[in-house]
Design an enzyme around this catalytic site. Structure first.
Site, mmCIF file in Angstrom:
data_model
loop_
_atom_site.group_PDB
_atom_site.id
_atom_site.type_symbol
_atom_site.label_atom_id
_atom_site.label_comp_id
_atom_site.label_asym_id
_atom_site.label_seq_id
_atom_site.Cartn_x
_atom_site.Cartn_y
_atom_site.Cartn_z
ATOM 1 N N SER A 178 0.664 -1.239 0.323
ATOM 2 C CA SER A 178 -0.176 -0.048 0.276
ATOM 3 C C SER A 178 0.839 1.382 0.340
ATOM 4 O O SER A 178 2.099 1.061 0.525
ATOM 5 C CB SER A 178 -1.208 -0.046 1.904
ATOM 6 O OG SER A 178 -1.443 0.800 1.486
ATOM 7 N N TYR A 235 -1.095 0.153 10.731
ATOM 8 C CA TYR A 235 -0.993 -1.010 9.301
ATOM 9 C C TYR A 235 0.143 -0.243 8.164
ATOM 10 O O TYR A 235 0.414 -0.724 7.697
ATOM 11 C CB TYR A 235 -2.917 -0.040 8.426
ATOM 12 C CG TYR A 235 -3.096 -0.533 7.459
ATOM 13 C CD1 TYR A 235 -3.281 -1.696 6.854
ATOM 14 C CD2 TYR A 235 -2.946 0.548 6.147
ATOM 15 C CE1 TYR A 235 -4.090 -2.331 5.602
ATOM 16 C CE2 TYR A 235 -3.019 0.529 4.931
ATOM 17 C CZ TYR A 235 -3.341 -1.162 4.386
ATOM 18 O OH TYR A 235 -3.787 -1.336 3.165
HETATM 19 N N1 LIG Z 1 -8.832 -0.685 -1.494
HETATM 20 C C1 LIG Z 1 -7.475 0.046 -1.571
HETATM 21 O O1 LIG Z 1 -7.792 1.155 -1.365
HETATM 22 C C2 LIG Z 1 -6.212 -0.600 -1.204
HETATM 23 C C3 LIG Z 1 -4.930 -0.256 -1.511
HETATM 24 C C4 LIG Z 1 -4.041 -0.564 -0.638
HETATM 25 C C5 LIG Z 1 -3.809 -1.656 -0.348
HETATM 26 N N2 LIG Z 1 -4.857 -2.479 0.043
HETATM 27 C C6 LIG Z 1 -4.775 -3.634 0.236
HETATM 28 O O2 LIG Z 1 -5.411 -5.398 -0.751
HETATM 29 C C7 LIG Z 1 -5.716 -5.607 -0.139
HETATM 30 C C8 LIG Z 1 -6.878 -5.920 0.014
HETATM 31 O O3 LIG Z 1 -8.157 -5.083 0.203
HETATM 32 P P1 LIG Z 1 -9.518 -5.089 0.059
HETATM 33 O O4 LIG Z 1 -9.329 -3.117 0.251
HETATM 34 O O5 LIG Z 1 -9.443 -5.795 -1.296
HETATM 35 O O6 LIG Z 1 -10.008 -5.217 1.927
HETATM 36 P P2 LIG Z 1 -10.894 -6.921 1.668
HETATM 37 O O7 LIG Z 1 -12.132 -6.438 0.683
HETATM 38 O O8 LIG Z 1 -11.428 -6.525 3.092
HETATM 39 O O9 LIG Z 1 -10.086 -7.485 1.297
HETATM 40 C C9 LIG Z 1 -9.155 -8.196 2.347
HETATM 41 C C10 LIG Z 1 -10.282 -9.856 2.754
HETATM 42 O O10 LIG Z 1 -8.263 -10.241 3.431
HETATM 43 C C11 LIG Z 1 -9.363 -11.521 4.104
HETATM 44 N N3 LIG Z 1 -8.701 -11.869 4.547
HETATM 45 C C12 LIG Z 1 -8.259 -11.091 5.935
HETATM 46 N N4 LIG Z 1 -8.022 -11.209 6.917
HETATM 47 C C13 LIG Z 1 -7.237 -12.816 6.181
HETATM 48 C C14 LIG Z 1 -6.251 -13.922 7.304
HETATM 49 N N5 LIG Z 1 -6.441 -13.916 8.597
HETATM 50 N N6 LIG Z 1 -6.489 -14.785 6.698
HETATM 51 C C15 LIG Z 1 -7.139 -14.961 4.962
HETATM 52 N N7 LIG Z 1 -7.711 -13.984 4.536
HETATM 53 C C16 LIG Z 1 -8.013 -13.011 5.214
HETATM 54 C C17 LIG Z 1 -10.990 -11.353 4.088
HETATM 55 O O11 LIG Z 1 -11.170 -12.746 3.811
HETATM 56 P P3 LIG Z 1 -11.901 -13.497 4.743
HETATM 57 O O12 LIG Z 1 -12.580 -12.201 5.572
HETATM 58 O O13 LIG Z 1 -13.252 -14.168 4.019
HETATM 59 O O14 LIG Z 1 -10.884 -14.321 5.495
HETATM 60 C C18 LIG Z 1 -10.652 -10.568 2.414
HETATM 61 O O15 LIG Z 1 -11.097 -11.215 1.553
HETATM 62 C C19 LIG Z 1 -5.367 -5.749 1.305
HETATM 63 O O16 LIG Z 1 -3.418 -6.041 1.906
HETATM 64 C C20 LIG Z 1 -4.578 -4.391 1.463
HETATM 65 O O17 LIG Z 1 -4.094 -3.693 2.712
HETATM 66 C C21 LIG Z 1 -6.104 -1.972 -0.439
#
Ligand SMILES: NC(=O)c1ccc[n+]([C@@H]2O[C@H](COP(=O)([O-])OP(=O)(O)OC[C@H]3O[C@@H](n4cnc5c(N)ncnc54)[C@H](OP(=O)(O)O)[C@@H]3O)[C@@H](O)[C@H]2O)c1
Length: 255
Positions: free
Chosen positions: A146, A159
């Site tokens: 990120s 984070y």
């Molecule tokens: N959206 C943004 O703007 C953004 C920007 C920069 C980086 N990111 C990064 O992109 C990634 C995805 O984020 P997102 O925005 O798509 O969020 P999200 O929709 O909340 O997705 C997060 C995913 O991680 C899984 N997860 C959480 N804890 C877990 C665990 N202990 N074991 C296995 N799976 C786990 C969740 O699935 P379950 O709950 O089913 O396990 C979910 O599928 C993250 O690493 C985030 O930091 C996002």
């Protein structure tokens, strides 16, 4: 080199594929010809996406995974290998966040964020690399970092620390595993619009944040497709230890 269809014959495991970016990545990579294994804790959501992908002719599987539990990581790789074969490409995408002033972060909250976003990525990467080395195959690991691992914002100290650690881990693993033909790179998104954050970006605070992005817009999940396909495919054969930032210029915003 054309990137469409460039993942034909590759087996890809995507962590955190039950929602958001991970679910989107699974679709993008499946449509590029990969066999995809979707992993997360919420199995019913994974099954829905797998059914939709199979209906479109993608070879897709679901495995339960909690990245904080090493036994679960081993079991997920066992199941993924049985279903798809040796995993060539891992997308270390599972991640969680919380918005809390540093003075108020409990030890439990700190541990949850670090265990998921940093230690979990190491456990998954190590499991993948051990299996690739044993199979005598090269492979590719993409760590989803990120821009908060490169700059800071308020109330996200855990984070930001975890994502900065993930970037440094990416470089350290790239150094150690190049000899096994395993490439390790980071994809570093800026603010990407998803179901979870869409409402926030309608608020005054959300709109003000968008004004600080040089392109004056949020990223869409599709903005990550090209960079993701590049890092997963042989088009990036000479890239390892790189951090690919996809943020509409947010990191270079004026101080
Ligand atoms: N959206 C943004 O703007 C953004 C920007 C920069 C980086 N990111 C990064 O992109 C990634 C995805 O984020 P997102 O925005 O798509 O969020 P999200 O929709 O909340 O997705 C997060 C995913 O991680 C899984 N997860 C959480 N804890 C877990 C665990 N202990 N074991 C296995 N799976 C786990 C969740 O699935 P379950 O709950 O089913 O396990 C979910 O599928 C993250 O690493 C985030 O930091 C996002």
């Amino acid at each position: 080199m054309a990137l469409t269809g460039s993942l034909q014959g590759k087996n890809v495991l995507i962590t955190g594929a039950s929602s958001g970016l991970g679910q989107h990545f699974a679709t993008t990579l499946g449509e590029a010809g990969a066999s995809v294994v979707l992993a997360a804790r919420r199995d019913s959501l994974l099954q829905e996406t797998v059914a939709a992908l199979r209906a479109r002719g993608v070879n897709a599987h679901a495995v339960p995974l909690d990245v904080r539990d090493p036994a679960s990581v081993t079991a997920a790789f066992d199941a993924a290998t049985s279903a798809a074969g040796v995993i060539d490409v891992v997308i270390n995408n599972a991640g969680i966040t919380a918005t809390t002033p540093a003075l108020d972060i409990s030890h439990d909250e700190w541990s949850r964020i670090l265990d998921t976003n940093l230690t979990g990525c190491f456990t998954v990467a190590q499991q993948a690399a051990r299996r690739l080395k044993a199979a005598g195959r090269g492979g590719t690991i993409v760590n989803v970092a990120s821009i908060l691992g490169q700059r800071v914002a308020g109330m996200l100290s855990h984070y930001a620390a975890a994502k900065a650690g993930l970037i440094q881990l990416t470089q350290a693993l790239a150094l150690e595993w190049a000899r096994y033909r395993i490439r390790v790179n980071a994809l570093s998104p800026g603010y990407i619009e998803t179901d979870l954050n869409r409402d926030f970006f309608q608020t005054d605070a959300g709109k003000a944040l968008i004004q600080r992005i040089p392109q004056r817009r949020l990223g869409q999940m599709s903005d990550l497709d090209g960079p993701l396909l590049l890092l997963c495919s042989d088009a990036s054969a000479y890239m390892t230890g790189s951090v690919l930032t996809v943020d509409g210029g947010h990191l270079v915003s004026s101080l």
